[in-house]
Scaffold this motif. Sequence first.
Motif, short mmCIF file in Angstrom:
data_model
loop_
_atom_site.label_atom_id
_atom_site.label_comp_id
_atom_site.label_asym_id
_atom_site.label_seq_id
_atom_site.Cartn_x
_atom_site.Cartn_y
_atom_site.Cartn_z
N TYR A 167 0.54 44.22 4.17
CA TYR A 167 -0.70 45.01 4.26
C TYR A 167 -0.56 46.39 3.65
CZ TYR A 167 -3.09 41.60 7.21
OH TYR A 167 -3.71 40.47 7.69
N LYS A 168 0.46 46.58 2.84
CA LYS A 168 0.71 47.90 2.26
C LYS A 168 -0.45 48.37 1.39
CE LYS A 168 4.89 48.81 1.29
NZ LYS A 168 6.24 48.81 0.67
N LYS A 169 -1.07 47.46 0.65
CA LYS A 169 -2.16 47.82 -0.27
C LYS A 169 -3.54 47.48 0.30
CE LYS A 169 0.68 47.29 -4.42
NZ LYS A 169 0.81 46.61 -5.74
N ALA A 170 -3.60 47.13 1.57
CA ALA A 170 -4.87 46.77 2.19
C ALA A 170 -5.69 48.03 2.50
CB ALA A 170 -4.61 45.99 3.48
N PRO A 186 -4.01 49.53 6.18
CA PRO A 186 -2.61 49.10 6.22
C PRO A 186 -2.01 49.16 7.62
CG PRO A 186 -2.79 51.32 5.34
CD PRO A 186 -4.19 50.81 5.48
N VAL A 187 -0.97 48.38 7.82
CA VAL A 187 -0.23 48.40 9.07
C VAL A 187 0.75 49.57 9.03
CG1 VAL A 187 1.44 47.17 10.51
CG2 VAL A 187 -0.42 45.92 9.40
N SER A 188 0.76 50.36 10.06
CA SER A 188 1.67 51.51 10.10
C SER A 188 2.22 51.70 11.51
CB SER A 188 0.97 52.79 9.64
OG SER A 188 -0.14 53.08 10.46
N LEU A 189 3.49 52.06 11.58
CA LEU A 189 4.12 52.31 12.87
C LEU A 189 3.71 53.69 13.37
CD1 LEU A 189 5.84 49.94 11.72
CD2 LEU A 189 7.77 50.91 12.94
N ASN A 190 3.40 53.78 14.65
CA ASN A 190 2.99 55.05 15.25
C ASN A 190 4.12 55.76 15.97
OD1 ASN A 190 0.32 54.62 14.40
ND2 ASN A 190 -0.14 53.42 16.21
N GLY A 191 5.20 55.04 16.24
CA GLY A 191 6.32 55.62 16.97
C GLY A 191 6.91 54.61 17.93
#
Length: 230
Positions: A146-149, A152-157
């Motif tokens: 999902y990097k280019k979506a 995107p999916v990202s870690l929050n911590g």
Amino acid sequence: MEGTMSSALGAKRSCGGVGAMSRSTGPCARPSRGARHQPSHVALALTKERKTEVVTKLKSELETSTAVVGFTFKGVSVPDLEKLRGDIPDDASLVVAKNTLMKRAADEVEGWGEVSQFCKGSNAFLFLREDLKTGFKGLRTLEDAYKKADEPVSLNGGCCDGDFLSLDDIKKLEKLPSKLELIAKVASMVNQVPTRLAVGVKQVPTKLAIGVKKVSEGDAEPADQAAAQA
């Protein structure tokens, strides 16, 4: 005017006369004040019960976890989320829950208070136990997909051992070897000990035989021979 009055009276009789339908079942039925409010009370009670169940589950997950990370999943499809569930280790858990409920659970379990720092946005929570490396691998695969979506999916911590984990901390944590890798490494080291010991023991008679032979031949003094063999 008289016709209108007669119509009104006729309509009134149809709801209140002898031939009228029962108030409890007919079109003129009016629920009592208690009946009108009962459905909302029941719904509210079920909502509270469901929230309690979710908090209980989250507390159970925290009590048995080594680490937990939160990540945004707003744009993730259901099949991809289910694929992540299949990619993570058997001892890991993936839970989608409201941030408020996660905060409540974390506050009630010792050592997880820092979880509140990454309870932001649309969160899914990954609970990791022994196999940290494989757990992070599945999450990183989803992140790359999902990097280019648009979302995107990202870690929050994350949180581990009572400490908040920044994104850099998470990178260090995911490089730790799994339990199986550690066991394999220790087993390999243990297996090498008898081999080295056998080689060393095997060399002792050989050196001793050489020393005895030289002493018998008078080639050197015993002290010199011992020093030479040391």
